[in-house]
Design a protein around this motif. Structure first.
Motif, short mmCIF file in Angstrom:
data_model
loop_
_atom_site.label_atom_id
_atom_site.label_comp_id
_atom_site.label_asym_id
_atom_site.label_seq_id
_atom_site.Cartn_x
_atom_site.Cartn_y
_atom_site.Cartn_z
N LEU A 1 0.92 -1.22 0.10
CA LEU A 1 0.12 -0.46 -0.12
C LEU A 1 1.12 1.09 0.70
CD1 LEU A 1 -3.30 -0.92 2.36
CD2 LEU A 1 -3.47 -1.50 -0.12
N LEU A 2 1.78 0.84 0.90
CA LEU A 2 2.81 2.29 0.97
C LEU A 2 3.49 2.15 -0.62
CD1 LEU A 2 4.56 1.86 4.29
CD2 LEU A 2 3.15 3.58 3.35
N ASP A 3 3.92 1.61 -1.38
CA ASP A 3 4.71 1.81 -2.98
C ASP A 3 3.20 1.81 -4.05
OD1 ASP A 3 7.09 0.33 -1.37
OD2 ASP A 3 6.46 -1.55 -2.77
N ILE A 4 1.74 1.85 -3.65
CA ILE A 4 0.39 2.17 -4.02
C ILE A 4 0.73 3.52 -4.01
CG2 ILE A 4 -1.83 2.64 -4.73
CD1 ILE A 4 -2.07 -1.04 -3.85
N ASN A 5 0.81 4.73 -2.47
CA ASN A 5 0.83 5.23 -2.32
C ASN A 5 1.95 6.91 -3.03
OD1 ASN A 5 -0.34 7.68 -0.54
ND2 ASN A 5 0.96 7.41 0.58
N SER A 6 3.33 5.87 -3.03
CA SER A 6 4.47 6.56 -3.89
C SER A 6 3.95 7.49 -4.81
CB SER A 6 5.40 5.18 -4.04
OG SER A 6 5.20 4.47 -4.45
N ASN A 7 2.96 6.23 -5.62
CA ASN A 7 2.36 6.84 -7.44
C ASN A 7 1.09 7.84 -7.01
OD1 ASN A 7 3.46 5.33 -9.38
ND2 ASN A 7 3.60 3.60 -7.87
N LEU A 8 -0.25 7.59 -5.83
CA LEU A 8 -1.33 8.37 -5.31
C LEU A 8 -0.81 9.27 -4.73
CD1 LEU A 8 -3.63 4.94 -6.37
CD2 LEU A 8 -2.47 6.99 -8.46
N ASP A 9 -0.37 9.58 -3.79
CA ASP A 9 -0.18 9.99 -2.41
C ASP A 9 -1.43 10.24 -1.77
OD1 ASP A 9 1.16 11.83 -1.07
OD2 ASP A 9 1.00 13.24 -2.26
N VAL A 10 -2.51 9.62 -1.31
CA VAL A 10 -4.02 9.18 -1.12
C VAL A 10 -3.88 9.32 0.38
CG1 VAL A 10 -4.47 8.92 -3.52
CG2 VAL A 10 -4.33 6.75 -1.83
N TRP A 11 -2.57 8.74 0.74
CA TRP A 11 -2.84 8.66 2.30
C TRP A 11 -1.63 9.47 2.47
CZ3 TRP A 11 -2.69 3.23 -0.11
CH2 TRP A 11 -4.13 3.14 -0.17
#
Length: 823
Positions: A40-50
């Motif tokens: 999820l942190l890797d996803i967040n590095s792209n989207l910055d949602v959290w």
């Protein structure tokens, strides 16, 4: 029976992730797994949602749900409410969340990457929605591993290739949505196996072939108990019983095949879909006849869209229709010439469109007893005759009425106050407009143009101050002064009073209508000056038409403040003075495209979604061919008509108006020169300065107007040569330079020779083709201009040419004379 129901409830709770029954569970019992948290942190590095929540338990993050005992991520929902502000290729990371059961990614820009094959490792998925995500490529066959999938939505992407047959063997599917892609080929025959399918949406693709038969679904029998699945983040349950022996797909309640290339007849087996509630087969070229057999058994049908098909609808007068439709859309179908009497059986519709349906009958009296919950009625573009009765229905909502382009006549005596839109244009209505003062303030759109209405405008416009956005009273016999109460219309965006007999000045109160984008007061008897306040207060104007009035005075420089102006017509008045140099500052005429990102008023609130509903681009395109709208991205732009001096004639532009960037100040008394700054308007399409007293040379940089298609400078006093830069006007298809004082050779080697003599007559000193008058020795061809920057239209070339010739002459002179001089 009690045991059976209890078992169903237990199953439902189990699938929802609650493994206890009747026991309260602590949601924070188990934290998420470290590996899944890192994913999820890797996803967040792209989207910055959290952002700012990285230190917390990821099970507490918005859109993330975990199993209460194992801590595995079981549900992930990411939705971008803005337009693609969340961007990144993240789908391949989802394979590292192996316990996912529900996945929603909506409007997350995937940058046109394909669906990764690794997604197939999520074998526990029950619900998968990746819509509006800029996915491309084919649907991978690896998705066949989703044997338990109940909900699949890949809509609104750029997926291509055929619809894979394996989808027809995913027998747990309840809802399948592949709409708004580029899928092609035929609908797989394997779809007959989707026995429990509740919703099927394949609309807006490139599918071909015929509409499939649906009788084959009945050959399979299977009993499934209560199951749960997630639809847009909400858990829903579907209770299945054994499949009955009656033919058809027993579970299907929504079928949408619209906007494809499907052909042939609508199969009679559609009438065997006993639970069908929603049927949309619009815009797919259906042929033949649709008759009683298609509807007799559809007792639950509430939404029917057959629009834009060439079939004929032939329902017998004694048909016993068992359904009550809420929505009836049959635009451009063959319903006439008689009025469709079967509509009398439908007393609950909120939306009825039978426009352009070949009806040439009188409307029966019972029709006007309209349902209380009506939202939109459209019977336009037929040849319906008769008068309009006083509609006395007490509407629960504020409906839109479109009766335009028929043969209705007589007085308008509407007393029903609750209307949102009213279009009676293109009929033969006569009499006064006093009825307008009985309509309440919810009116947003009023079009009474192209009728026989007379008298003065009522002075009660303040009642519409909060809502009215479009007012069109053009082409009637209205007279008197334009009432100052129009200035109360603070929401007004389009005002059309063209072709009446209004007198007096343009009322200054209109300066309060600061949202105006379209103003057409042409072809009246208005007098006085062109108001300077137009440029000072109406900064959003895209269209300004004051042609064919009695305006005089000079052109106010304040008009140059109209940076958004794209269509400007002051022709056929008595204006005098110079053309302001700042006319070259019309920025929208120098930029490409239709510069109106904030244009958001809709032609019909209920038809296109409107301000209170989600915009539907599919419906916008469907109606754009009939109505004056331009559909783009997430808005519908109102682009009502205007008369353009186009290629020598007056032409009415409607849907194409947003493409025409035009200046027309012809037939006035303007003098002076054309300011060179005009050549800054590089996207100008039409320019007309004809029939004035302009003089001097034509600007030498006219070649910068590379988008110009129509140019009229005739009947002035221009002198000098035709600039060589005219050779760069490669799109020019109409040219009129006649009746001036131009001289010299018509530039050769360009399209200027393709125009006939009429483009140049009345210039006695012009010579060269296409004129018969010959010139002296030809000048170097204009094609040599390419050796220099074409932006300078060849003038720099000729400077260099003459300078070179001069230097050559000097060198040659001294070379010869030098031998004669004494040493």
């Amino acid at each position: 029976m009690f045991v059976f129901v209890l078992l169903l409830l237990c199953i439902g709770h189990f699938i929802n992730g609650d493994h206890t029954f009747g026991v309260e569970v602590d949601a924070n019992l188990t934290a998420c797994h470290d590996k899944e948290r890192q994913t999820l942190l890797d996803i967040n590095s792209n989207l910055d949602v959290w952002r700012g929540k990285e230190s917390k338990d990821c099970c507490q993050w918005m859109g993330v749900t975990c199993d209460k005992y194992t801590g595995h991520v079981t549900q992930l929902e990411l939705y971008d409410s803005s337009k693609y502000s969340l961007s990144g290729n993240i789908i391949h990371l989802l394979s590292l969340l192996p316990q996912l059961q529900f996945l929603i990614l909506s409007k997350i820009d995937n940058q046109f990457h394909p669906i990764p094959n690794t997604l197939s490792s999520l074998s526990n998925l029950r619900s998968l929605k990746i819509s509006g995500a800029n996915l491309s490529g084919p649907i991978p066959h690896q998705l066949a591993s989703f044997s338990n999938l109940m909900y699949l939505d890949l809509s609104n992407n750029s997926l291509s290739g055929p619809i894979p047959a394996f989808l027809g063997y995913m027998t747990s599917l309840i809802r399948l949505d592949l709409s708004k892609n580029r899928l092609e080929g035929v609908i797989p025959k394997s779809f007959k196996n989707l026995l429990h399918l509740v919703e099927l949406d394949l609309s807006e693709n490139l599918l071909k072939g015929s509409v499939p038969h649906f009788a084959g679904c009945s050959f399979m029998k299977e009993a499934i108990s209560n199951s749960s699945y997630m639809y847009d983040g909400r858990y829903m349950s579907v209770l299945y019983s054994p499949v009955p022996d009656s033919p058809g797909c027993p579970s299907l309640h929504k079928l949408d095949l619209s906007r494809n290339w499907l052909t042939g007849n609508l199969p009679g087996s559609v009438g065997k879909l006993l639970n069908l509630e929603y049927l949309d087969v619009s815009s797919i070229s259906l042929e033949g006849v649709i008759s009683d057999v298609h509807f007799l058994n559809l007792t639950k049908l509430s939404y029917l869209d057959l629009s834009f098909n060439p079939f004929a609808l032939n329902l017998s007068s004694n048909i016993r229709i068992k359904f009550q439709l809420r929505t009836i859309k049959m635009q451009s179908c063959k319903l006439g010439p008689s009025f469709p009497m079967w509509i009398q059986t439908q007393r609950s519709f909120a939306y009825l469109d039978i426009s352009n349906a070949g009806i040439s009958d009188h409307v029966p009296g019972w029709f006007w007893d309209l349902p209380r919950r009506l939202k939109f009625l459209n019977i336009s573009s037929n040849e319906i005759k008769g008068t309009l009765p006083d509609i006395t229905s007490t509407f629960e909502y504020h409906p839109g009425l479109d009766l335009s382009n028929n043969q209705l006549e007589g007085m308008i005596s509407l007393s029903t106050p609750k209307l949102a839109t009213l279009n009676l244009s293109g009929n033969r209505f006569s009499g006064k407009l006093s009825f307008l003062c009985r309509i309440d303030n919810a009116l947003t759109f009023l079009d009474l143009s192209n009728n026989l209405l007379s008298g003065s405008l009522p002075d009660c416009w303040q009642r519409f101050r909060e809502k009215l956005m479009v007012l069109n009273l053009s082409n009637n016999s209205l007279s008197g002064e334009v009432p100052s109460s129009l200035g109360f219309l603070s929401q007004l965006q389009a005002l059309y009073l063209r072709k009446n007999a209004f007198v007096g000045e343009v009322p200054k109160s209109l300066s309060n209508c600061i949202k105006l984008r379209f103003v057409d007061l042409g072809e009246n008897k208005l007098s006085g000056n062109v108001p300077a306040w137009i440029g000072e207060t109406l900064s959003k104007l895209r269209v300004l038409v004051l042609r064919s009035n009695r305006l005089d005075g000079s052109l106010p420089a304040q008009l140059c403040y109209l940076n958004n102006l794209q269509f400007f017509d002051l022709s056929n008045n008595a204006l005098f003075g110079n053309i302001p140099r700042c006319f070259g500052n019309f920025k929208a005429m120098a930029r490409r495209g239709f510069q109106d990102a904030n244009m958001n008023h809709y032609y019909y609130s209920y038809m296109l979604g409107g301000p209170t509903q989600d915009f539907d681009l599919r419906r916008c395109y469907a109606f754009s061919s009939q109505y004056k709208i331009y559909c783009h991205d997430d808005k519908a732009v109102f682009i009502d008509n205007a008369l353009v001096a186009w290629k020598g004639t007056r032409r009415e532009f409607e849907r194409g108006l947003y493409l025409v960037k035009s200046i027309d100040i012809s037939s006035n008394k303007l003098y002076g020169k054309i300011p060179n700054e005009i050549t800054n308007l590089r996207e100008l399409v039409s320019l007309n300065f004809s029939n004035n007293k302009l003089h001097g040379e034509v600007p030498k940089h006219m070649g910068r107007l590379k988008s110009l298609e129509s140019l009229d400078l005739s009947r002035n006093e221009f002198s000098g040569n035709i600039p060589l830069s005219f050779s760069q006007l490669t799109l020019l298809s109409y040219l009129n330079l006649s009746k001036n004082k131009l001289s010299g050779r018509i530039p050769t080697g360009t399209q200027l020779q393709s125009f006939n003599n009429a483009s140049y007559i009345g210039n006695s000193q012009l010579c060269g083709p296409p004129l018969a008058q010959r010139c002296g020795p030809p000048s170097p061809p204009a094609t040599v201009v390419e050796t220099k920057n074409v932006e300078e239209d060849g003038d720099e070339f000729w400077k260099s040419y003459y300078m070179g010739m001069g230097v050559g002459f000097v060198v040659g002179f001294w070379g010869i004379c030098g031998t004669l001089l004494p040493v």
